[in-house]
Each structure stands twice: as C-alpha cells, then as structure tokens.
Design a protein around this motif. Structure first.
Motif, PDB file in Angstrom:
ATOM      1  N   GLN A  92      17.862  73.313 -10.487  1.00  0.00           N
ATOM      2  CA  GLN A  92      17.354  72.395 -11.527  1.00  0.00           C
ATOM      3  C   GLN A  92      17.730  70.973 -11.381  1.00  0.00           C
ATOM      4  O   GLN A  92      19.386  70.798 -11.701  1.00  0.00           O
ATOM      5  N   SER A  93      17.067  69.987 -11.415  1.00  0.00           N
ATOM      6  CA  SER A  93      17.608  68.503 -11.253  1.00  0.00           C
ATOM      7  C   SER A  93      18.266  68.285 -12.596  1.00  0.00           C
ATOM      8  O   SER A  93      17.764  68.460 -13.916  1.00  0.00           O
ATOM      9  N   VAL A  94      19.277  67.360 -12.569  1.00  0.00           N
ATOM     10  CA  VAL A  94      20.026  66.758 -13.538  1.00  0.00           C
ATOM     11  C   VAL A  94      19.018  65.672 -14.118  1.00  0.00           C
ATOM     12  O   VAL A  94      19.036  64.649 -13.373  1.00  0.00           O
TER      13      VAL A  94
ATOM     14  N   SER B  22      19.971  56.426  -6.867  1.00  0.00           N
ATOM     15  CA  SER B  22      19.701  56.871  -5.670  1.00  0.00           C
ATOM     16  C   SER B  22      20.142  58.251  -5.208  1.00  0.00           C
ATOM     17  O   SER B  22      20.063  58.544  -4.132  1.00  0.00           O
ATOM     18  N   LEU B  23      20.849  58.749  -6.415  1.00  0.00           N
ATOM     19  CA  LEU B  23      21.406  60.092  -6.012  1.00  0.00           C
ATOM     20  C   LEU B  23      20.632  61.167  -6.994  1.00  0.00           C
ATOM     21  O   LEU B  23      20.469  61.148  -7.920  1.00  0.00           O
ATOM     22  N   CYS B  24      20.294  62.293  -6.154  1.00  0.00           N
ATOM     23  CA  CYS B  24      19.433  63.434  -6.979  1.00  0.00           C
ATOM     24  C   CYS B  24      20.552  64.337  -6.985  1.00  0.00           C
ATOM     25  O   CYS B  24      21.068  64.995  -5.800  1.00  0.00           O
ATOM     26  N   ILE B  25      21.051  64.965  -8.229  1.00  0.00           N
ATOM     27  CA  ILE B  25      21.752  66.181  -8.260  1.00  0.00           C
ATOM     28  C   ILE B  25      21.079  67.250  -8.828  1.00  0.00           C
ATOM     29  O   ILE B  25      20.501  67.183  -9.960  1.00  0.00           O
TER      30      ILE B  25
ATOM     31  N   GLN C  14      13.429  51.593 -10.699  1.00  0.00           N
ATOM     32  CA  GLN C  14      14.409  52.935 -10.301  1.00  0.00           C
ATOM     33  C   GLN C  14      15.272  52.597  -9.091  1.00  0.00           C
ATOM     34  O   GLN C  14      15.522  53.520  -8.237  1.00  0.00           O
ATOM     35  N   ARG C  15      15.684  51.507  -9.131  1.00  0.00           N
ATOM     36  CA  ARG C  15      16.543  50.960  -8.046  1.00  0.00           C
ATOM     37  C   ARG C  15      17.638  50.251  -8.599  1.00  0.00           C
ATOM     38  O   ARG C  15      17.409  49.353  -9.581  1.00  0.00           O
ATOM     39  N   ARG C  16      19.137  50.388  -8.390  1.00  0.00           N
ATOM     40  CA  ARG C  16      20.160  49.930  -9.128  1.00  0.00           C
ATOM     41  C   ARG C  16      20.287  48.537  -8.465  1.00  0.00           C
ATOM     42  O   ARG C  16      20.387  48.342  -7.139  1.00  0.00           O
TER      43      ARG C  16
ATOM     44  N   LYS D 256      21.464  63.510  -2.170  1.00  0.00           N
ATOM     45  CA  LYS D 256      20.923  64.968  -2.669  1.00  0.00           C
ATOM     46  C   LYS D 256      22.350  65.696  -2.620  1.00  0.00           C
ATOM     47  O   LYS D 256      23.111  65.927  -1.758  1.00  0.00           O
ATOM     48  N   ILE D 257      22.757  66.287  -3.764  1.00  0.00           N
ATOM     49  CA  ILE D 257      23.659  67.222  -4.021  1.00  0.00           C
ATOM     50  C   ILE D 257      23.247  68.354  -4.635  1.00  0.00           C
ATOM     51  O   ILE D 257      22.330  68.191  -5.562  1.00  0.00           O
ATOM     52  N   ASP D 258      23.442  69.665  -4.157  1.00  0.00           N
ATOM     53  CA  ASP D 258      23.210  70.757  -4.722  1.00  0.00           C
ATOM     54  C   ASP D 258      24.222  71.734  -5.017  1.00  0.00           C
ATOM     55  O   ASP D 258      25.259  72.018  -4.127  1.00  0.00           O
TER      56      ASP D 258
END
Length: 674
Positions: free
Chosen positions: A207-209, A199-202, A255-257, A53-55
């Motif tokens: 607001q999610s990308v 696997s990465l939520c930004i 949803q998995r790479r 997770k990156i904010d």
C-alpha cells in the motif's frame, strides 16, 4: 638514573582489541534501541542509495519476517566490505554529500542523510542478525550480519552467496524478534518524513504511503493575488528524527521538488527554526505552486526559483503563512520558555510597574520569534538585563500615567501613534515625562521656606525655562557665568566670590539669581553676540515680592549693559518670583529691550501645567488600570501572594485579582512624579 628495560619485541602484538557487550549500544545509540528511529534510518539508507521506490514488508506479530527493498544503486562486494567493516565510516569523505542515482534516473537531486555509517546498524533494533542482498554492475551478493559471540568484534559478517544478476538495488531482511510497531503507525511515521520528496514512492505491505492519508495533515489554500492559488500542506510528525534533513519548506511544481527542503527564511533573515530543535525535526511544509513554470520561474536544474514578480509574490504569501503557522504551533512551548525566563528574574520584575512588565513580556515574545536559536539560559540572562534597565529608566512611567486618560484622549493618542514611529513617540513621551516630574518637584519646593534655592530651586528652573514661553524651548538658552558675576559684583562689591558648586548662580540669603542667554547670529551664520538674556531671581518660600525687588532686577539689566557684556539691541527680560506680590506690582518695560516681570510661583506652575496640556491633573483623576502580560502575571502572582502572606509586600503593590497592578491613592504624590 637507571635505564628503562628494553622493549620486548612482539609484546601485545597479537592481542586483539576487545569489545564489551555495550559497545554497539553506545556507538549507535537510538538507532538500535528506538524502533521509530531505526525504521527511519532504514528508509534513509535507501534514500541515500538513490532509490525511487522502496517496499517495506512488515509483520503483524513477532517471529515473522520483515524486509526493506529498494531500487537504489546497490553495492559491489568491495563496497560492501569497505562500508560495513569500517566503524564510523565517513560517507562524506568516501562518497560526498550528493546522492548518486542508478543509470537511467535523471533530473533528481538529493543531499544524503548519512554521515558516519551508523544507520547500517538499524536492523539490530529488531533482530540479533539480518541478511542483505545487494546487486550492482551485474553482481549480486548475499550476506548475513549478526551480533558477535566473542568480544573481539562487535558484529560478524558471513558471505552466503555470490552470483551474476542484472539490475540494481538492495534488500535488508530479518525475522522480527523485538520492537513491533503497528502498520498504521509505521506508514504515518515514514510518510511524515519522506513524503516531502515527490521523486520517492514508498509502499508498506503493497500500500502506497499517500500524502493526503497522513493523520494530522493540515492543508490550506492561499490565493496569490493576480497569479493563482498555492496549496500548503503542514505536517507535524509523531516522532522527530535525529536530523532536520527533509524538514522545513519543500516547494513542489507539477509534482517535482524545487531545491532542498530547509528552514531558511524566504527573506534572508536567518531561519524560521533552529535545525537543532525538536520542532525543526518534526515540522514540514509542502508548498504546491503548480502555476509556476519551468524555465520562466524555475531554474533549469530545479535547484531554485528565478527572482521575478511572480515568484516574489508567491514567496511573500508563503512566508506570511509559514510564520503564522509556526507561531501557532510553538505558542505553548514559547509560553513555557517565557515563564521560565521570567521565573529567574521574578524579584526584579516584581518591583516594576505594569507597563514595564508588559514591555518585557512583549520583548520575550518577539525575541523568541526573531531569534529562535537563542538558548533558554541566554533568554533568561537577557530578560534579567532588560529588567534592570527598566528599573533604572523612567520613560515608560509616563505611559502608565497616560493610560489613565479619558477614552477620547486615548483615541487621540491612538491617532497620533498611527502617524508616528515608535521611536518618535518615545522621544515625545520621555520629554513629557521629564517635564511632569519637573513640575512635581517644583510644587514641593517653591512654597517651602526651608528649601535651598541654590541647590534645589535654581537647577530646576534652569531645566524649566520652557515654562516661560515657546522661545525658551531653544537649546541655545544656557546659564552664563560671566553675566552672573556682573550681578554678583553689583550686589556684593569687589569682594564678591562666586559659589564653588554653581558659579553661574548668585547666592543671596533670601534668594538666588541665575542668568541665561541665547546667542545671536549674523547673515552668514556666525555668532555675533547675545540675542537675549533671561534673568531669573527666585525668592525663598513665603517671600513677598515688592517694588524694591522689581527695581533691583532692573538694575541687574543696567549693570549687564554697563559692563559691555551685551549689545544695545540685546533683549533682557528679568523674572522675579516669590510666594506673593505687593499690591499693584506689575510688569514694567524700560525701552524696547528691557522687561521686568514679577510673578508668583503658583502662576509659574499654572503656566507649566498649561504647557503640558494639564496632563498631570487629568492623570491624577484616574489611577492607571493596565492589563498585565498573562505569563508575567502568572509567574509573579505566586511570588506576590507569598510575600503578602509573609507581610513583606506593601499594599500599594498588591496585584488585583485580574492581574492589574494598582498603586493605592495614598502613594500618589501631588507632582505625579514617576
């Protein structure tokens, strides 16, 4: 020689190194000068730290605070000290290429972006100082990093606080002083690069990308027959990152790479794109194949797919789509490279026929597709070499002539080409080309009383024995010096001396005589003598063949048999060729093995045309009209017009308005020789 003065102890020992104001600019380059690169570096640092997770908090105007916060593994005080104070920090040597994740994060594999540690300077793109708060193993440190006020160090590090705190992660923050980017642009920039890793939520300002919110996203669904539907998302980033990491084809299953994104071709033929190119650093494909199943189709560690009928079918379908899309995206760029390569060989190409220009144009298209790593310079050199080869070869000239056939003929050729390989077709066309040229040269010489039969006509007929019948198509037929000497001694006596240039020909004042033979073989496949002899006597242009010449040809056959050069069963056929025949003179047979055939040259030429399907006549009825390669034509048109203006272009090479290179009728010779 005087000895050097002794070294002074401590000389310069206490003098620190000095750093000029431009050091950091030169050291980090675009990382601290280009805001888009800097933002991507900040996200990449969190990615390399194993964040899921990156904010990102981003202001709307300068003077406000921005921050990048992640839940990665963080750093201890010692790790921070080591990494931040070491210029050109070697991440691979210190940490390896594989990303280390925080405890509790499982089933994810990543390859790190970082190599030299320069990405840590990215905050300097937006401010002269920034703060870092990072925690790991229960320790939290807060540090300020700022550009140095003196020249003894490029930046200064100040420890602000230390404390105990559970958790892990890092936050980088600063007051934005320069290079303000719009929030929407920021989301597009980050998403187009990092969205390929599920696997990465930004999030940007909470607001999610999202993948589907990216501008310019092209989504296509393809059906893999008998298996299911695959969704492919194509992303063309607004900015190319300095590396091709996370670019290429990303495979997702539920949803998995699967594996790492890359440009490696699915058929092991190299790469779709050279990772060093701008396009390889901008383009991404996300392939969602949710009907594939872990274990059966996906390897247990999710590093790749198992090779089976289903995964192979999916790979093939995706392969075709990716190639088609890349070709469409690079069409403009490749056209410019193509024109540039042609520009460097315009003089050579301007002299080529249209079919050769088209061949080179097609070659440039194919080599750019098959060899995307080829440099512009190498492409230009390759085109130059090919143009020189095209200049020296004649095989393609026949293609120009065949293009003038009627529509029915073209349909026939098209049908044949569908059944033949290109190599087989070229062999046949090249042979036709040689024969048509041969006929053309014969037509110029046979009626010319000044033609030198020994040096001109006889070598042509030696290569044109096929004219006299299918049996002479055999490669076994060759000129025979021994037989020629028998005929020469019969005509000139014991003093006969064969010509030095072609001793297998007999040279006479009014004619030349050539003797050709084919070997005979026994049932075991061994040579057992001569199967057939062909005698070819060519009279000068304008000469009338009479019974005397026919009888003399019969005597040649007798002398050859008398000399014991052939067997009793050997067939001998003698052709006596001239401009006209004496009235009533006809072919004669002497037994079953000797045949004398008087013939006029025009009959020989008609037989030659018949054996080449009368192509020459039909080709002359319609001049070639070939559509030229558009890029080749565009480059050469300007050059041709300039030469025409200067008066240096002959009219038969004038390009027509539609780019078709039409030779003028006056330049077409009766022989059609290319």
């Amino acid at each position: 020689m005087a000895n050097p003065p002794p070294a002074q102890s401590g000389l310069f020992a206490d003098a620190p190194f000095a750093f000029a104001d431009r050091f950091l600019q030169d050291h980090a380059g675009q990382i601290i000068s280009e805001p888009r690169t800097a933002i991507l570096e900040l996200i990449a640092n969190s990615y390399d730290a194993g964040a899921t997770k990156i904010d990102l908090v981003w202001p709307n105007e300068k003077g406000q605070k921005f921050s990048v916060t992640d839940d990665g593994i963080g750093m201890t005080k010692a790790e921070f000290e080591r990494r931040w104070r070491t210029l050109c920090y070697d991440r691979e040597a210190e940490q390896g290429n594989a990303v280390v994740f925080p405890k509790g994060v499982r089933g994810i594999k990543r390859t790190a972006f970082g190599r030299s540690g320069k990405g840590r300077h990215a905050p300097f793109c937006f401010a002269d100082s920034y703060e870092i708060a990072t925690m790991k193993d229960g320790d939290l440190i807060q540090v300020r990093v700022g550009l140095a006020s003196s020249g003894t160090t490029p930046f200064e590090i100040t420890l602000l606080a230390e404390s105990k705190k559970r958790g892990h992660g890092t936050e980088i923050s600063a007051v934005l002083e320069k290079h303000l980017l719009g929030v929407d642009e920021l989301k597009q920039l980050i998403g187009s690069k990092f969205i390929v890793d599920p696997s990465l939520c930004i999030r940007v300002n909470q607001q999610s990308v999202e993948l589907m919110s990216l501008e310019g996203l092209k989504t296509t669904e393809i059906i893999v027959e008998g298996h299911g539907a695959v969704t492919i998302h194509f992303i063309d980033s607004i900015e190319h990152y300095r590396s091709a990491r996370l670019r290429g084809i990303s495979w997702w299953v539920n949803q998995r790479r699967v594996g790492e994104p890359n440009w490696d071709r699915l058929d092991d033929e190299g790469a779709y794109l050279d990772g060093r190119t701008e396009h390889a650093k901008k383009f991404s494909f996300i392939v969602m194949a949710d009907f594939l199943t872990p274990g059966q189709d996906v390897k247990a560690d999710w590093s790749d797919f198992h090779a089976n009928q289903r995964t192979n079918a999916v790979r093939d379908a995706v392969h075709r789509y990716v190639i088609k899309e890349i070709q469409a995206q690079l069409a403009t760029t490749r056209k410019e490279r193509k024109k540039s390569a042609i520009e460097n060989s315009r003089e050579l190409m301007g002299e080529l026929p249209t079919i050769s220009k088209n061949t080179i144009g097609q070659f440039i298209d194919e080599v750019q597709e098959k060899c995307p790593t080829m440099s512009d310079r190498d492409l230009s050199r390759t085109v130059q070499v090919l143009a020189k080869l095209e200049q020296s070869r004649s095989g393609y000239d026949l293609l120009t002539q065949l293009a003038a056939c009627s529509p029915d003929d073209l349909d026939t050729w098209n049908s044949l080409m569908q059944r033949w390989t290109a190599s087989n077709a070229e062999i046949v066309l090249d042979e036709l080309d040689r024969r048509l040229k041969l006929i053309g040269r014969m037509e110029k010489l046979v009626e010319n009383p000044l033609a030198d039969e020994l040096h001109d006509l006889q070598p042509l007929f030696e290569r044109g024995l096929w004219i006299f019948g299918p049996e002479f198509e055999s490669v076994d037929f060759r000129s025979n010096r021994g037989l020629a000497e028998v005929i020469g001694r019969f005509l000139g006596g014991a003093d006969y001396k064969p010509p030095k240039r072609r001793p297998d020909f007999v040279a006479l004042p009014e004619s030349t005589i050539g003797a050709y033979c084919a070997d005979a073989y026994d049932t075991g496949g061994e040579i057992c003598g001569i199967r057939k002899v062909a005698i070819l006597e060519l009279k000068k242009g304008g000469y009338c063949v009479t019974q005397k010449e026919a009888d003399q040809a019969r005597d040649y056959a007798k002398e050859i048999r008398k000399a014991g050069r052939v067997q009793a069963a050997t067939e001998i056929v003698a052709y006596v060729l001239g401009a006209t025949l004496e009235d009533g003179l006809e072919s004669a047979d002497y037994g079953d093995t000797t045949h004398i055939i008087p013939m006029i040259y025009q009959t020989v030429l008609r037989k030659a045309h018949q054996r080449t399907f009368n192509l020459q006549k039909r080709l002359l009825e319609a001049l070639p009209s070939l559509a030229s390669d558009p890029e080749v034509d565009e480059v050469l048109r300007v050059d041709a017009q300039q030469k025409l203006f200067d008066g240096s272009v002959p009219k038969h090479h004038m390009p027509t308005p539609n780019g078709v290179d039409r030779p003028a009728p006056a330049t077409v010779e009766p022989g059609g020789g290319a």
